[in-house]
Scaffold this motif. Structure first.
Motif, short mmCIF file in Angstrom:
data_model
loop_
_atom_site.label_atom_id
_atom_site.label_comp_id
_atom_site.label_asym_id
_atom_site.label_seq_id
_atom_site.Cartn_x
_atom_site.Cartn_y
_atom_site.Cartn_z
N ILE A 17 0.53 -0.75 0.04
CA ILE A 17 -0.21 0.01 0.49
C ILE A 17 0.78 1.89 0.08
CG2 ILE A 17 -1.99 1.35 0.95
CD1 ILE A 17 -3.24 -0.73 2.48
N GLU A 18 0.55 1.96 -1.38
CA GLU A 18 1.18 3.00 -1.20
C GLU A 18 0.88 3.83 -0.72
OE1 GLU A 18 2.46 5.74 -4.63
OE2 GLU A 18 2.51 3.95 -6.18
N GLY A 19 1.45 4.78 0.40
CA GLY A 19 0.95 5.96 1.58
C GLY A 19 0.71 5.31 2.59
N GLY A 32 -7.43 7.15 8.76
CA GLY A 32 -7.16 5.87 7.98
C GLY A 32 -7.55 4.69 9.16
N ILE A 33 -7.88 3.81 8.43
CA ILE A 33 -7.81 2.63 9.60
C ILE A 33 -7.63 1.17 9.41
CG2 ILE A 33 -9.95 0.56 9.56
CD1 ILE A 33 -11.22 3.07 9.05
N LEU A 49 -8.04 5.41 -0.10
CA LEU A 49 -7.99 4.38 -0.11
C LEU A 49 -9.87 3.10 -0.29
CD1 LEU A 49 -4.61 2.55 0.53
CD2 LEU A 49 -5.74 3.72 -1.87
N LEU A 50 -10.96 3.48 1.07
CA LEU A 50 -11.46 2.54 1.11
C LEU A 50 -12.89 3.89 0.65
CD1 LEU A 50 -13.22 0.87 2.15
CD2 LEU A 50 -13.43 2.88 4.30
N ARG A 51 -12.90 5.06 0.29
CA ARG A 51 -13.76 5.45 -0.94
C ARG A 51 -14.02 5.33 -1.68
NH1 ARG A 51 -11.02 10.84 2.29
NH2 ARG A 51 -12.62 11.36 3.88
N PRO A 52 -13.58 5.08 -3.27
CA PRO A 52 -13.55 4.54 -4.67
C PRO A 52 -14.47 2.90 -3.99
CG PRO A 52 -10.86 5.18 -4.02
CD PRO A 52 -11.78 4.94 -2.68
#
Length: 78
Positions: free
Chosen positions: A4-6, A31-32, A53-56
């Motif tokens: 995971i980038e970032g 973040g989670i 990363l979750l939103r999309p």
């Protein structure tokens, strides 16, 4: 398996952060919590997946329980 980038990292490590929210000083969800790292490449701590990363894929996760982007099975243990 995680690439995971970032990714966000915190220290000291805590075993009860899996699934926990990581918030900014302004109360924004950043973040989670995902896993505890035992010093891989640095100090031991926790890795958090950025909420961006979750939103999309959130709607798809709610509908199917997983994303089409990753069909691999995962096992989470606490």
């Amino acid at each position: 398996e995680y690439h995971i980038e970032g990714a966000l990292f915190t220290t000291p490590p805590r075993r009860d952060h899996s699934g926990a929210g990581l918030f900014s000083l302004r109360g924004e969800l950043m973040g989670i919590g995902s896993l505890v790292l035992a010093g891989a490449g640095g100090a031991p701590g926790n890795m958090f997946v950025p909420v961006d990363l979750l939103r999309p894929i959130l709607a798809e996760l709610l509908q199917r329980g997983r994303s089409r982007a990753s069909e691999r099975a995962w096992l989470g243990l606490n």
